[in-house]
Design an enzyme around this catalytic site. Structure first.
Site, PDB file in Angstrom:
ATOM      1  N   CYS A 172       0.813  -1.218   0.000  1.00 23.71           N
ATOM      2  CA  CYS A 172       0.000   0.000   0.000  1.00 23.71           C
ATOM      3  C   CYS A 172       0.845   1.267   0.000  1.00 23.71           C
ATOM      4  CB  CYS A 172      -0.987  -0.008   1.166  1.00 23.71           C
ATOM      5  SG  CYS A 172      -0.227  -0.049   2.817  1.00 23.71           S
ATOM      6  N   HIS A 230      -2.600   0.773   6.915  1.00 27.58           N
ATOM      7  CA  HIS A 230      -2.998   0.743   5.502  1.00 27.58           C
ATOM      8  C   HIS A 230      -3.217   2.160   5.004  1.00 27.58           C
ATOM      9  CE1 HIS A 230      -4.386  -0.972   1.785  1.00 27.58           C
ATOM     10  NE2 HIS A 230      -5.554  -0.389   1.860  1.00 27.58           N
ATOM     11  N   GLU A 270      -5.930   1.346  -4.482  1.00 25.19           N
ATOM     12  CA  GLU A 270      -5.160   0.769  -3.388  1.00 25.19           C
ATOM     13  C   GLU A 270      -4.444  -0.506  -3.792  1.00 25.19           C
ATOM     14  OE1 GLU A 270      -7.430  -0.803  -0.090  1.00 25.19           O
ATOM     15  OE2 GLU A 270      -9.064  -1.471  -1.399  1.00 25.19           O
TER      16      GLU A 270
END
Length: 280
Positions: free
Chosen positions: A95, A154, A166
């Protein structure tokens, strides 16, 4: 018959026009692009760079994108995730690796080299938003984070219209998703790619905790995993601390963290030069 056919054709055309979704609704097809207005040119370029990787069907790879330079790299095995066993064979991003690449492409500089927490607390912040703010104030290119102030695990790039790009998890490819507001969403940060303003220093050591007050007994806010670039707003004399062979009663306030850290772990003089005294 010709007139009736013409009337039917006109009615069909009218229905198509009325029912055809507007451009902003086209995100339902999963396309990756800027989906709402208002973003800066750099933010739009960052979205474009991330979306280019999504469109290329690049893999998620744990640890991917954290090489010497921004860009996809082969991943590593995440010992907590059995699905990551093939990540060392996959050229891709995790990420934060994707976010790093996107903003490096957008700005020509590696301004977000770090994990999700370092990217959220970056001194290149133009503004921050809490979970309570929701999506209303966000613009494409803003970075969304999940977790807690102690553990942000994240990060994703907002596209607008409730969508984000993402690198989500091992075993999947980069994707466009609906923003998940009920799964530990912490907030967002807007990136200012220009020069960092204010008093900028560097920490040393590992696992150095910031505190919500200038005291060792205060609640922990965030631990620097290693040497970290920080912005100091002001400093004050408070609790005396002895650690790693040093003793100091000076503490600095870090506006990006809304927290304090003892000056022992800031590279520089015991009382930082040219930094004002806090009035609070």
């Amino acid at each position: 018959m010709l007139r009736r056919s013409g009337l039917i054709g006109t009615l069909i055309a009218l229905l198509v026009c009325l029912l055809w979704p507007p451009a902003s609704a086209a995100a339902a097809d999963g396309s990756c692009r800027v989906l709402s207005p208002g973003a800066s040119a750099a933010a739009e370029r960052a979205v474009g760079a991330a979306c280019a990787q999504v469109s290329a069907d690049v893999w998620y790879a744990w640890g991917g994108g954290h090489g010497p330079r921004p860009g996809p790299t082969y991943g590593q095995v995440d010992p907590t995730d059995p699905a990551s066993e093939h990540d060392p064979e996959r050229l891709g991003f995790d990420c934060s690796g994707l976010v790093r690449h996107a903003y490096a492409e957008a700005t020509g500089s590696d301004i977000l080299n770090g994990v999700a927490s370092a990217q959220y607390y970056t001194p290149h912040a133009a503004g921050r938003f809490t979970a309570a703010d929701g999506l209303a104030p966000l613009l494409p290119g803003d970075l969304l984070v999940w977790g807690t102030s102690r553990d942000l695990h994240h990060i994703a790039i907002y596209l607008g219209a409730g969508k984000m790009a993402e690198a989500r998890q091992s075993g999947t490819k980069l994707m466009v998703s609906d923003v998940r507001l009920n799964s530990g969403y912490h907030g967002a940060v807007r990136i200012d790619p220009g020069p960092v303003t204010g008093h900028v220093f560097r920490t040393w050591g590992t696992g150095v905790w910031t505190k919500d007050r200038p005291s060792t007994g205060a609640a922990r806010v965030y631990a620097f995993p290693g040497p970290t670039t920080i912005r100091v707003e002001c400093q004050k004399h408070a609790e005396k601390v002895t650690s790693d062979g040093y003793t100091n009663d000076a503490w600095s306030y870090l506006p990006d963290y809304k927290a304090w850290v003892t000056n022992i772990y800031i590279q520089g003089a015991a009382w930082l030069e040219n930094v004002p005294t806090c009035t609070f």
